[in-house]
Design an enzyme around this catalytic site. Sequence first.
Site, PDB file in Angstrom:
ATOM      1  N   HIS A  49       0.871  -1.306  -0.044  1.00  0.00           N
ATOM      2  CA  HIS A  49       0.006  -0.067   0.004  1.00  0.00           C
ATOM      3  C   HIS A  49       0.666   1.297   0.042  1.00  0.00           C
ATOM      4  O   HIS A  49       0.608   2.225  -0.379  1.00  0.00           O
ATOM      5  CB  HIS A  49      -0.869  -0.011   1.110  1.00  0.00           C
ATOM      6  CG  HIS A  49      -2.002  -0.849   0.888  1.00  0.00           C
ATOM      7  ND1 HIS A  49      -3.182  -0.701   0.354  1.00  0.00           N
ATOM      8  CD2 HIS A  49      -2.149  -2.303   1.686  1.00  0.00           C
ATOM      9  CE1 HIS A  49      -3.752  -1.760   0.485  1.00  0.00           C
ATOM     10  NE2 HIS A  49      -3.363  -2.789   1.415  1.00  0.00           N
TER      11      HIS A  49
ATOM     12  N   GLU B 221      -8.611   5.097  -6.046  1.00  0.00           N
ATOM     13  CA  GLU B 221      -8.042   5.239  -7.213  1.00  0.00           C
ATOM     14  C   GLU B 221      -8.695   6.028  -8.392  1.00  0.00           C
ATOM     15  O   GLU B 221      -8.204   6.441  -9.403  1.00  0.00           O
ATOM     16  CB  GLU B 221      -7.299   4.167  -7.978  1.00  0.00           C
ATOM     17  CG  GLU B 221      -8.267   3.154  -8.663  1.00  0.00           C
ATOM     18  CD  GLU B 221      -9.086   2.180  -7.719  1.00  0.00           C
ATOM     19  OE1 GLU B 221      -9.615   1.109  -8.261  1.00  0.00           O
ATOM     20  OE2 GLU B 221      -8.860   2.391  -6.595  1.00  0.00           O
TER      21      GLU B 221
ATOM     22  N   ASP C 215       0.234   4.481  -2.364  1.00  0.00           N
ATOM     23  CA  ASP C 215      -0.081   5.668  -2.056  1.00  0.00           C
ATOM     24  C   ASP C 215       1.051   6.667  -2.784  1.00  0.00           C
ATOM     25  O   ASP C 215       0.550   7.673  -3.153  1.00  0.00           O
ATOM     26  CB  ASP C 215       0.260   5.784  -0.578  1.00  0.00           C
ATOM     27  CG  ASP C 215      -0.661   5.392   0.294  1.00  0.00           C
ATOM     28  OD1 ASP C 215      -1.692   4.798  -0.047  1.00  0.00           O
ATOM     29  OD2 ASP C 215      -0.545   4.832   1.552  1.00  0.00           O
TER      30      ASP C 215
END
Length: 379
Positions: free
Chosen positions: A268, A298, A272
Amino acid sequence: MTKKPAGNLQDPITYVLTLIPAEPPERAIRLRRQIMAVYSYCLLWVGTILGVELSAFAPNTPHLMMFSVLFAINLVFFLLIRSGLSERLGDPSLTILQMATGIILTTVILHYTRELRGAMLSIYFMVMTFGIFALDRRRQMAMAGFTLFCFTTLQVYEWLETPQQAIFSFLIGHWIILALILCWFIYMGGYIHNLQNRVRDQRENLRDAHSRLEAIAVRDDLTGLYNRRHFLERLEEELSLANRNHTPLYLAIIDLDHFKRVNDNYGHHSGDEVLSRFARIASQGLRKSDLLARYGGEEFVVLFPHATEAACEAALERLRRRFAEQGYSFASDIKTTFSAGLTAFQPGETADQLIKRADSALYGAKSRGRNQVVQLPLS
C-alpha cells in the site's frame, strides 16, 4: 468633465474629516487611542484652570501656552498615524513619543503646583497606564526611568532656585512614593503585557487549528486534493452558474488502470506513492480554474468550467502521457496509466445525471482497452 461623488475618499476634505477610517483596523485602533489621550489632556486642562482659580496652582501658570503646544504636538501625532506614515516606524502607535510628551507636560505642571503636588503625582501614573498594553517590560522600565529622571530634575531645579521654600522631607517623600509606584507599574505592566502576548498566541494557535480543521474538512489527507464531499458541493455551485449564465462545463472521471495490482504486488505504501504522483502532476498540468479532486480510492474527478471540448481533451491527453512516463523507485519496470471519461454538461441536468454520464464514458474507455480518454457524446 466627470463630477466626483461627494463621498469620494480621494477628496482631501472628506479624507481629513474621516477621522477614524474603518480600514485598516490596526490604524483605527491607534487613532482611537490617540483621541482618548487628547480627551484626557482636555480634562487635565480643565483641572489646571480650576486649580489656578482656586489658588491650588501658582497664579502665573501658563496653562494656555502649555496645552496649546501639547495639542499641536498631538495633532502632528494624529496626522502621522492617520496618513499611515507612522507605520514605517518601529512603533506605529508612537506610544513612546506620546508618553514622553505627557511626562514632560506633567513635570511642567508639577512645577506650578503648591500643596497639591503629592496628589498631582497621579498624572504620571495615568501616562504610564497609556503604555501598559503597548510596551514590553524593558520599554516600560525605560519610560519609568525617564519619568523619575524628569521628576528628579524638577526637584533639583527647585532646590537650587528657591532653597528656602524646599522642604527636604517632602522632596524625599514624593520621590520615594513615585519610585515605589513606578516599580509597581513596571511589575504589573510587564505581567499584563506578557498575559496579552499569551492570549494573542493562543488566539493565533486557535486560528491555525481552525484553518487546519477547515483543510481537513475539504482536503484528502494523502494527495492534498479536494475530497469528494467538497467536490460535490462545488459541483452544485458550478452547475447553477452554468445553467444561469449558459456557459460550457465539462466533467471528467479518471480511474488509474490496474491500481489493485500495485497494491497487491508492491504494498500500500507504493500505491500511495502512485496516487500522490498522479495528484502532483495533475495539479501542475491543469488550469487554476479547473477543479481537481480525489473521488475515492484510485478515482479522480476534474471539472472544467469555461472550457471547450478540444481543450479538455488536450489537457487530459497531456496528463495521460505524462503519467505514463513516470518512473518509480519501488519498481523500475512498472508503467502507470489511467482511463478517463469526459462529458459536457447539458442545461437543466442534475449533478447525479452528469456524473452518471461521465462514468459511462469512463466505462467505455476501460472496455476499449484502458489507457485512453473517451468522451460521451451529447444525447
